[in-house]
Design a protein around this motif. Structure first.
Motif, short mmCIF file in Angstrom:
data_model
loop_
_atom_site.label_atom_id
_atom_site.label_comp_id
_atom_site.label_asym_id
_atom_site.label_seq_id
_atom_site.Cartn_x
_atom_site.Cartn_y
_atom_site.Cartn_z
N ILE A 106 -3.84 10.35 -0.54
CA ILE A 106 -5.30 10.48 -0.65
C ILE A 106 -5.75 11.83 -0.12
O ILE A 106 -6.57 12.52 -0.74
CB ILE A 106 -5.98 9.33 0.10
CG1 ILE A 106 -5.71 8.01 -0.65
CG2 ILE A 106 -7.49 9.56 0.22
CD1 ILE A 106 -6.14 6.78 0.13
N GLU A 130 -7.82 4.37 -14.26
CA GLU A 130 -8.77 4.30 -13.15
C GLU A 130 -9.42 2.92 -13.05
O GLU A 130 -9.72 2.43 -11.96
CB GLU A 130 -9.85 5.37 -13.31
CG GLU A 130 -9.35 6.77 -13.00
CD GLU A 130 -10.46 7.70 -12.60
OE1 GLU A 130 -11.27 7.30 -11.75
OE2 GLU A 130 -10.51 8.81 -13.13
N SER A 179 -7.62 0.35 -10.89
CA SER A 179 -7.96 0.36 -9.47
C SER A 179 -9.32 -0.26 -9.22
O SER A 179 -9.53 -0.91 -8.19
CB SER A 179 -7.95 1.81 -8.95
OG SER A 179 -6.67 2.38 -9.14
N LEU A 180 -10.24 -0.07 -10.14
CA LEU A 180 -11.56 -0.69 -10.00
C LEU A 180 -11.44 -2.21 -9.92
O LEU A 180 -12.05 -2.86 -9.06
CB LEU A 180 -12.45 -0.29 -11.18
CG LEU A 180 -13.85 -0.91 -11.22
CD1 LEU A 180 -14.68 -0.42 -10.06
CD2 LEU A 180 -14.54 -0.59 -12.54
N LEU A 206 -4.38 3.88 -2.78
CA LEU A 206 -5.29 3.17 -1.89
C LEU A 206 -5.16 1.65 -2.06
O LEU A 206 -4.97 0.90 -1.10
CB LEU A 206 -6.73 3.61 -2.20
CG LEU A 206 -7.87 2.82 -1.58
CD1 LEU A 206 -7.80 2.89 -0.07
CD2 LEU A 206 -9.21 3.35 -2.08
N TRP A 265 -14.22 6.05 0.62
CA TRP A 265 -12.89 6.46 0.19
C TRP A 265 -12.94 7.50 -0.93
O TRP A 265 -11.89 7.95 -1.40
CB TRP A 265 -12.10 5.24 -0.28
CG TRP A 265 -11.70 4.34 0.85
CD1 TRP A 265 -11.46 4.69 2.15
CD2 TRP A 265 -11.47 2.93 0.78
NE1 TRP A 265 -11.11 3.58 2.89
CE2 TRP A 265 -11.10 2.48 2.08
CE3 TRP A 265 -11.53 1.98 -0.24
CZ2 TRP A 265 -10.80 1.17 2.37
CZ3 TRP A 265 -11.24 0.66 0.05
CH2 TRP A 265 -10.87 0.26 1.33
N LEU A 319 -15.77 1.80 -0.79
CA LEU A 319 -15.32 2.59 -1.94
C LEU A 319 -15.96 3.97 -1.94
O LEU A 319 -15.32 4.97 -2.28
CB LEU A 319 -15.64 1.85 -3.24
CG LEU A 319 -14.91 0.52 -3.45
CD1 LEU A 319 -15.32 -0.11 -4.77
CD2 LEU A 319 -13.41 0.69 -3.39
N ARG A 357 -4.48 8.47 -6.98
CA ARG A 357 -5.12 8.37 -5.67
C ARG A 357 -5.66 6.96 -5.42
O ARG A 357 -5.43 6.36 -4.37
CB ARG A 357 -6.26 9.38 -5.60
CG ARG A 357 -7.04 9.38 -4.31
CD ARG A 357 -8.14 10.45 -4.38
NE ARG A 357 -8.86 10.53 -3.14
CZ ARG A 357 -9.87 9.73 -2.80
NH1 ARG A 357 -10.26 8.79 -3.65
NH2 ARG A 357 -10.49 9.87 -1.65
N ASN A 358 -6.36 6.43 -6.41
CA ASN A 358 -6.96 5.10 -6.24
C ASN A 358 -5.89 4.01 -6.20
O ASN A 358 -6.04 3.01 -5.48
CB ASN A 358 -7.94 4.83 -7.37
CG ASN A 358 -9.13 5.78 -7.33
OD1 ASN A 358 -9.40 6.39 -6.30
ND2 ASN A 358 -9.82 5.92 -8.45
N LEU A 398 -14.37 7.21 -4.14
CA LEU A 398 -14.42 6.82 -5.55
C LEU A 398 -15.73 7.30 -6.15
O LEU A 398 -16.77 7.31 -5.48
CB LEU A 398 -14.30 5.31 -5.71
CG LEU A 398 -12.88 4.77 -5.90
CD1 LEU A 398 -12.09 4.90 -4.60
CD2 LEU A 398 -12.89 3.33 -6.38
#
Length: 657
Positions: A30, A138, A141-142, A92, A199, A196, A88-89, A201
């Motif tokens: 990250i 992406e 990760s959501l 996490l 972090w 989020l 990255r996500n 996002l």
């Protein structure tokens, strides 16, 4: 009403160090991806320090490209497919999964939480591949992190949150968020949004998390990207709930899913296909992560069994009731003489016996409860058509019962008859305002009671008939939507290559331009031209030209990243749209495409030279006023590639650097 959230409270929690947070290699990833100059080589070196994450990263990349190209086998390939934001996500999300598999909150099922979250991640990813709501990698990760607020509350307040969860299970008419706010002055949604954002996002991904449990509050309109992102997350969560739900709970979830999917242009046939693919991926993931899988449904069979048209009638707010059973108005095809469910809530056994004697003379199935609280629980379980409730009862009064029941979706269509000895007009007005449909005075007069019941039964029958008519309309609308979608796909698809055509390309790049304007993230595009294509056509005929186009299209399709969109915009010209991609990444992608076509070795049956392409690449910059300027810059790159000998990838913006 939405609850206010005190951000200073979150800052105190953050300072305490008790919030779930990434650790080890994930934290290094990250931090590294926050640097603008980070290279793929540096990132790959850090990632290789965590073999478990390497395996998960490659598995995630293969979940995107499985249907379009050869499997990903290395970290470098996975990074090319996924891109930095998604990596990255994922770092996490998977760090939290690894480090928070156990905890002190006895009422919180940690493995079940992660199993459901993983199902949501895969569902959102697969749906995004189909409706192009956003980058599938992406959105994975959501889906995985959308409920991280629940994990946070279980971690920070283990004993207190266990009590909240127990209360939510006992009183299903109450919302979990209301109970959380009462206990902690915040909800799991508040915490998820704050975490989020903290972090890093992007806001475009955080907003769906804020609204997915109450999508009706969203200001976005159908057809916009915000709407598509939100309802893709809602649909993904519903699929996850279906995967983990008991058999009896699935009809109501299925009804909401079909309607939600229709809102983002996914019909029942496509939903069945997507559901099967999601279950296959989910089973593979939960086995590798040693998570509980349960018995996920066969989506194709479930949709046929549930009825696509009927399912489409559910409203998106059904989950707000907290009930898990199907809507009583959706009872399938009851004939006019079918049995009607009647619930008697009365603390006096003699009165219950008198009511039962009147009701058993008709086609009623009678249920009984001796107090308001057990009456509420039974009403949610059996979903009565008619409710006869005394006004004054222990534990929960009849008025409180009626108000609570009317607050749920299940209770909205119940015909309620109040049994009372009140004769004051003010008290009766209060009863009607609480949701009573009619009343009968005590002591009961059997003939008057029977007459009132017949009046209520007529209302119930009219509701059922109206629902059947609505179902027919919904079924027709669902079939029409499928037909319209197929026609639209034909209108927007190039028949020779199967790629979207120029009309779609212009609309899509305009959408991505607007999304880039909102988010501030880069947007690149490529224009691809087949070298000497006119000569191939002139020398060897159009059949050979068509064969070259199809072969080149197959090679391009296999070399693309999952987030890129390729369209055929002319005879031998293709446009590739690369959302959230800077110039260096777009050039790398363009070179991969060029190499894929160059390695075809095709010579059209020995009659024409080897096929190659010239690729022009451009990235949006501050000097560009619109999409046309971006495409013109990419077109200039194609001309530069031709001038320098063809079979090249060039960018005017790189010249002179």
């Amino acid at each position: 009403m939405p609850h206010a959230f005190d951000s200073s409270r979150y800052e105190k929690l953050k300072a305490s160090g008790d919030l779930p947070s990434p650790r080890g290699v994930a934290l290094a990833i990250i931090r590294l991806t926050q640097r603008d100059e980070v290279s793929m080589a540096e990132l790959a070196h850090v990632i290789k320090g965590d073999p478990a994450f390497v395996g998960r990263l490659i598995k995630a990349a293969n979940g995107i490209v499985a249907l379009t190209r050869r499997p990903v086998v290395s970290v470098q390939e996975a990074l090319m497919v996924l891109g930095l934001p998604a990596v990255r996500n994922m770092a996490l999300g998977f760090s939290l999964l690894s480090n928070y598999r156990r905890g002190a909150c006895k009422g919180f099922q940690y493995d079940a939480f992660w199993s459901r979250s993983l199902a949501a991640a895969l569902a959102v990813q697969v749906l995004a591949q189909r409706n192009r709501a956003g980058a599938p990698d992406e959105l994975f990760s959501l889906g995985l992190l959308s409920d991280v607020g629940e994990l946070a509350l279980a971690t920070i307040y283990p004993a207190e949150y266990a009590q909240v969860l127990a209360e939510a299970r006992r009183y299903r008419e109450l919302r979990l968020t209301d109970l959380e706010h009462r206990a902690f002055a915040m909800t799991h949604t508040d915490l998820a949004v704050a975490m989020l954002a903290d972090w890093g996002l992007p806001k475009v991904l955080i907003e769906p998390v804020r609204l997915f449990e109450t999508p009706e509050r969203s200001p976005s309109t159908p057809g916009t990207r915000d709407f598509a992102l939100l309802y893709t997350l809602v649909a993904g969560r519903l699929i996850a709930d279906l995967c983990c739900a008991q058999e009896a709970d699935r009809p109501a979830l299925l009804a909401r899913l079909v309607e939600t999917a229709a809102a983002i242009d996914i019909g029942t046939e496509e939903l069945a296909s997507a559901g099967g693919h999601i279950v296959m991926l989910w089973r593979d993931w939960v086995v590798s992560l040693e998570l509980p899988a349960g018995t996920p449904p066969d989506f194709a069979q479930l949709l046929v069994k549930g009825g696509a048209g009927r399912a489409a009638g559910a409203q998106p707010d059904a989950a707000e009731s907290g009930a898990s059973a199907a809507d009583p108005a959706a009872v399938p095809d009851e004939a006019p003489d079918s049995t009607v469910r009647v619930l008697i809530v009365e603390d006096d056994p003699a009165v219950r016996a008198q009511l039962r004697s009147v009701l058993q003379e008709s086609t009623f199935t009678v249920y009984e409860a001796a107090d308001g609280r057990s009456g509420m629980e039974m009403a949610l379980e059996i979903q009565p058509h008619l409710l006869l409730s005394d006004c004054a009862m222990p534990q929960m009064s009849g008025m409180d019962l009626i108000r609570a029941l009317r607050a749920t979706r299940i209770g909205r269509n119940v015909y309620i008859l109040l049994l009372t000895d009140m004769d004051e007009s003010g008290r009766l007005i209060e009863a009607f305002e609480a949701g009573v449909d009619d009343f009968v005075g005590k002591p009961l007069e059997p003939r008057l009671l029977a007459a009132r019941l017949r009046a209520g039964l007529r209302v119930v029958r009219l509701q059922q008939e109206l629902e059947r008519e609505r179902e027919e309309i919904r079924r027709f609308a669902a079939e029409l939507a499928v037909s319209n979608r197929r026609l639209q796909e034909v209108a927007l698809t190039d028949a020779l290559t199967g790629f979207p055509n120029r009309r779609y390309a212009i609309d899509r790049i305009q959408q991505e331009w607007l999304a880039s304007s909102r988010s501030g993230r880069p947007l690149s595009c490529m224009i691809i031209d087949i070298d000497a294509f006119k000569q191939i056509n002139d020398t060897h005929g159009h059949d050979a030209g068509d064969a070259v186009l199809r072969a080149a299209a197959d090679a391009l399709r296999g070399a693309l990243r999952g987030q890129d969109v390729i369209c055929r915009t002319g005879g031998d010209e293709f446009l590739v749209i690369c959302p959230e991609t800077d110039l260096s990444a777009a050039l790398a992608c363009g070179e991969r495409l060029r190499s894929a076509v160059d390695s075809l070795g095709m010579d059209a049956g020995g009659r024409c030279p080897k096929v190659s392409i010239s690729v022009g690449v451009a990235v949006r910059d501050g000097g560009m006023g619109d999409v046309d300027a971006l495409m013109k810059r990419a077109d200039e790159g194609v001309y530069l590639a031709k001038q320098r000998g063809r079979n090249r990838t060039e960018a005017i913006q790189q010249v002179g650097r």
